[in-house]
Design a protein around this motif. Structure first.
Motif, PDB file in Angstrom:
ATOM      1  N   ALA A   1     -22.505  53.543 -28.796  1.00 13.92           N
ATOM      2  CA  ALA A   1     -23.778  53.414 -28.088  1.00 13.92           C
ATOM      3  C   ALA A   1     -23.893  54.554 -27.095  1.00 13.92           C
ATOM      4  N   ILE A   2     -25.003  55.274 -27.133  1.00 20.08           N
ATOM      5  CA  ILE A   2     -25.198  56.450 -26.285  1.00 20.08           C
ATOM      6  C   ILE A   2     -26.225  56.121 -25.204  1.00 20.08           C
ATOM      7  N   GLU A   3     -25.872  56.369 -23.968  1.00 18.71           N
ATOM      8  CA  GLU A   3     -26.769  56.128 -22.847  1.00 18.71           C
ATOM      9  C   GLU A   3     -27.451  57.429 -22.454  1.00 18.71           C
ATOM     10  N   ASN A   4     -28.682  57.312 -22.004  1.00 19.13           N
ATOM     11  CA  ASN A   4     -29.441  58.476 -21.554  1.00 19.13           C
ATOM     12  C   ASN A   4     -29.631  58.404 -20.046  1.00 19.13           C
ATOM     13  N   ALA A   5     -30.241  59.444 -19.505  1.00 14.79           N
ATOM     14  CA  ALA A   5     -30.560  59.456 -18.082  1.00 14.79           C
ATOM     15  C   ALA A   5     -31.950  58.884 -17.824  1.00 14.79           C
ATOM     16  N   ILE A   6     -32.672  58.557 -18.899  1.00 14.20           N
ATOM     17  CA  ILE A   6     -34.021  58.008 -18.729  1.00 14.20           C
ATOM     18  C   ILE A   6     -34.171  56.769 -19.599  1.00 14.20           C
ATOM     19  N   THR A   7     -35.123  55.912 -19.228  1.00 10.18           N
ATOM     20  CA  THR A   7     -35.502  54.757 -20.025  1.00 10.18           C
ATOM     21  C   THR A   7     -37.010  54.792 -20.203  1.00 10.18           C
TER      22      THR A   7
ATOM     23  N   GLY B   1     -34.939  52.328  -6.432  1.00  8.27           N
ATOM     24  CA  GLY B   1     -34.210  53.590  -6.358  1.00  8.27           C
ATOM     25  C   GLY B   1     -34.335  54.415  -7.619  1.00  8.27           C
ATOM     26  N   ILE B   2     -35.362  54.157  -8.422  1.00 15.96           N
ATOM     27  CA  ILE B   2     -35.588  54.854  -9.686  1.00 15.96           C
ATOM     28  C   ILE B   2     -36.910  55.613  -9.605  1.00 15.96           C
TER      29      ILE B   2
ATOM     30  N   PHE C   1     -29.960  58.279 -12.635  1.00 17.69           N
ATOM     31  CA  PHE C   1     -28.603  58.421 -13.199  1.00 17.69           C
ATOM     32  C   PHE C   1     -27.876  57.097 -13.290  1.00 17.69           C
ATOM     33  N   ASP C   2     -28.323  56.080 -12.519  1.00 21.74           N
ATOM     34  CA  ASP C   2     -27.628  54.783 -12.490  1.00 21.74           C
ATOM     35  C   ASP C   2     -28.273  53.840 -13.505  1.00 21.74           C
ATOM     36  N   PRO C   3     -27.581  53.502 -14.587  1.00 23.02           N
ATOM     37  CA  PRO C   3     -28.177  52.636 -15.612  1.00 23.02           C
ATOM     38  C   PRO C   3     -28.514  51.239 -15.105  1.00 23.02           C
ATOM     39  N   VAL C   4     -27.759  50.732 -14.120  1.00 27.29           N
ATOM     40  CA  VAL C   4     -28.055  49.405 -13.585  1.00 27.29           C
ATOM     41  C   VAL C   4     -29.411  49.414 -12.890  1.00 27.29           C
ATOM     42  N   ARG C   5     -29.640  50.434 -12.105  1.00 23.68           N
ATOM     43  CA  ARG C   5     -30.941  50.534 -11.424  1.00 23.68           C
ATOM     44  C   ARG C   5     -32.069  50.680 -12.438  1.00 23.68           C
ATOM     45  N   ARG C   6     -31.838  51.470 -13.475  1.00 26.81           N
ATOM     46  CA  ARG C   6     -32.890  51.643 -14.493  1.00 26.81           C
ATOM     47  C   ARG C   6     -33.193  50.318 -15.174  1.00 26.81           C
ATOM     48  N   GLU C   7     -32.121  49.531 -15.457  1.00 30.20           N
ATOM     49  CA  GLU C   7     -32.329  48.244 -16.110  1.00 30.20           C
ATOM     50  C   GLU C   7     -33.100  47.294 -15.193  1.00 30.20           C
ATOM     51  N   VAL C   8     -32.779  47.312 -13.878  1.00 31.25           N
ATOM     52  CA  VAL C   8     -33.512  46.478 -12.925  1.00 31.25           C
ATOM     53  C   VAL C   8     -34.982  46.879 -12.893  1.00 31.25           C
TER      54      VAL C   8
ATOM     55  N   ARG D   1     -32.753  41.661  -9.843  1.00 30.26           N
ATOM     56  CA  ARG D   1     -31.434  42.182  -9.470  1.00 30.26           C
ATOM     57  C   ARG D   1     -30.375  41.070  -9.574  1.00 30.26           C
ATOM     58  N   LYS D   2     -30.731  39.856  -9.147  1.00 31.53           N
ATOM     59  CA  LYS D   2     -29.808  38.729  -9.286  1.00 31.53           C
ATOM     60  C   LYS D   2     -29.550  38.405 -10.758  1.00 31.53           C
TER      61      LYS D   2
END
Length: 510
Positions: free
Chosen positions: A196-202, A231-232, A248-255, A282-283
């Protein structure tokens, strides 16, 4: 009066007659009873005598049987004793015969020993005379000759042992290399994992471009609120039916993605609602991270991990390393470690545990200035992992010394997972250009004959001319090339520079 007297006399006479009659009858009956009793007693007497006689006869027969049995037993014992006596007599005769033979043999041995002792004394005299003669001829004493011979034998034995050791070592190296390659190849073949390849953007897809205006809000207040809460960076451009979330933070992008999804579905998009939804999402993401960590440990059959370590494993899902998803890489490394440990006869469960945790230093809550291997080792030690697993985590990039067999297994499996084709995303042209730049950089040094970039650019082999560069200069050259690569190039991981200098002598037989 006379009548009374006559009556009285008559009564008396009648009574007397009656008494006499009764008395005679009583005597007769008594006599008969006595006779009957005597006859009955005689009969009982005869019966008792018969009974006693029968008992006597029975007891006599039993006693005769017992006496006969005892007599037969005594006779058998007597016959057995006679037989044993005969055997003992025979053995005693044989013992006397053997004793006489032993005495004869002993006398012969004593005579022979006397002869041997005499010959030994004569031989000792001859030996002493020969030694004196040899000492006179050689000019050495017996002790000096022994010392020289022992030294010669010792040197010969050392030479033979050294040759044997070298031969065994060479054979062991060949066998070890062959077996190691076999185990690595089998481990790779037995594990197939999707990458699985992650990117810097969603990219967030929307149904129509009208929603873009609602997301932007009046004078951009909604976007500013979203960016401040998550923060995105949210990019709304001319791309049809799409909004780009950059960070750059995938968690923030997912939120940010999940928050946008709920806001668009709900339709109420304003700063207060945005903050509420972002906190809620976030929770949810934090809960999903923990659930992902638990599911991963269950899938791999790893138990007893600290809850904080499980949370870090879940965070790996939203972290990539050189384009490779960190959780997928850790799972793959864990499975490879288990396979390789089984092949080597080690504990596969411990190896799998160390493989899964080897990169937890990349996902801490804070970011201390420490290499991720050292940080992961400290975290594992903090959460009560065993010493061999802690060492394997800390030593998988050689930051600490390897003290267990798990450490090299984790290091090798980490390299296999990261170096295999397709594991880490890189544009083909950029990848090829980087390898060419590596080779050209090394070729620019004087004395370099050939260069080869191998192992997906993780190692650079430099072949130098033996007549132009000596051993000391070769070591210095490897350090210079490494420093120049660090200063001038961008590359993932680390590059090993190996300088090879060899001398060849060639001759032709004509």
């Amino acid at each position: 009066m006379v009548g009374i007297i006559v009556g009285t006399v008559s009564f008396i006479i009648g009574a007397g007659i009656t008494w006499v009659t009764l008395n005679s009858m009583s005597k007769t009956k008594s006599k008969q009873i006595i006779e009957d009793a005597e006859r009955e007693a005689e009969k009982i007497k005869k019966d008792k005598l018969l009974e006693v006689k029968e008992k006597f006869i029975t007891l006599k027969a039993d006693m005769e049987k017992q006496v006969n049995a005892r007599n037969s037993k005594i006779q058998s014992e007597e016959s057995r004793l006679k037989q044993r006596e005969m055997v003992l007599n025979q053995k005693q005769d044989e013992l006397h015969k053997r004793r006489s033979e032993v005495e004869t043999v002993r006398e012969n041995l004593e005579n022979q020993l006397e002869i041997i002792e005499k010959k030994k004394q004569e031989l000792s005299k001859v030996h002493k005379m020969e030694i004196e003669r040899l000492e006179a001829l050689s000019g050495l004493s017996a002790d000096e000759a022994k010392e020289r011979l022992a030294q010669s034998l010792k040197e010969e034995a050392q030479t033979s042992a050294a040759a044997f050791i070298n031969e065994v070592m060479e054979e062991a190296k060949m066998t070890a290399n062959k077996e190691a390659k076999k185990i690595v190849v089998q481990s790779i073949q037995r594990l197939a994992t999707e990458t699985a390849i992650e990117n810097a953007i969603t990219v967030f897809h929307i149904d129509s471009d009208e929603i873009k205006g609602r997301i932007i809000g009046r004078e951009g207040r909604n976007i500013r609120a979203l960016e401040a809460a998550t923060g995105i960076e949210i990019i709304v451009d001319d791309t049809p039916e799409a909004i780009i979330l950059s960070g750059f933070d995938p968690v923030r992008r997912e939120v940010a993605r999940l928050a946008l999804h709920q806001l668009v579905q709900d339709g109420r998009i304003h700063p207060a609602r945005i903050e509420e939804i972002v906190n809620k999402v976030r929770k949810q993401v934090e809960e999903e991270i923990i659930e992902t960590g638990k599911r991963t440990t269950i899938d791999l059959g790893i138990h007893g991990l600290h809850p904080e370590l499980i949370r870090m494993i879940g965070r790996m899902k939203y972290r990539s390393s050189y384009g490779q998803n960190l959780l997928q890489h850790s799972r793959e490394t864990a499975n490879l470690c288990a396979i390789m440990a089984s092949e080597l006869g080690l504990n596969p469960k411990k190896a799998k545990r160390a493989g899964l945790l080897h990169d937890i230093g990349k996902v801490p809550d804070d970011e201390p200035e420490l290499p991720h291997a050292i940080l992961g080792m400290k975290l594992a030690e903090k959460f009560k992992e065993k010493a061999d697993i802690v060492n394997a985590i800390g030593a998988h990039h050689d930051e600490t010394e390897m003290t267990t067999l798990l450490a090299p297994i984790v290091q090798v499996c980490d390299a296999i997972s990261g170096a295999r084709p397709g594991a880490r995303r890189e544009i083909v042209e950029a990848y090829i250009k980087r390898l060419n730049d590596l080779e050209q950089l090394a070729l620019s040094y004087p004395g370099v004959v050939k260069t080869y970039a191998i192992q997906a650019g993780r190692e650079l082999r430099v072949i130098v001319g033996a007549e132009r560069i000596n051993d000391t200069e070769a070591e210095s050259l490897s350090n210079e090339i490494a420093k120049k690569i660090q200063d001038e190039m961008t590359y993932p991981g680390q590059v090993k520079i190996t300088v090879i200098r060899e001398t060849r002598a060639v001759a032709f037989a004509k």
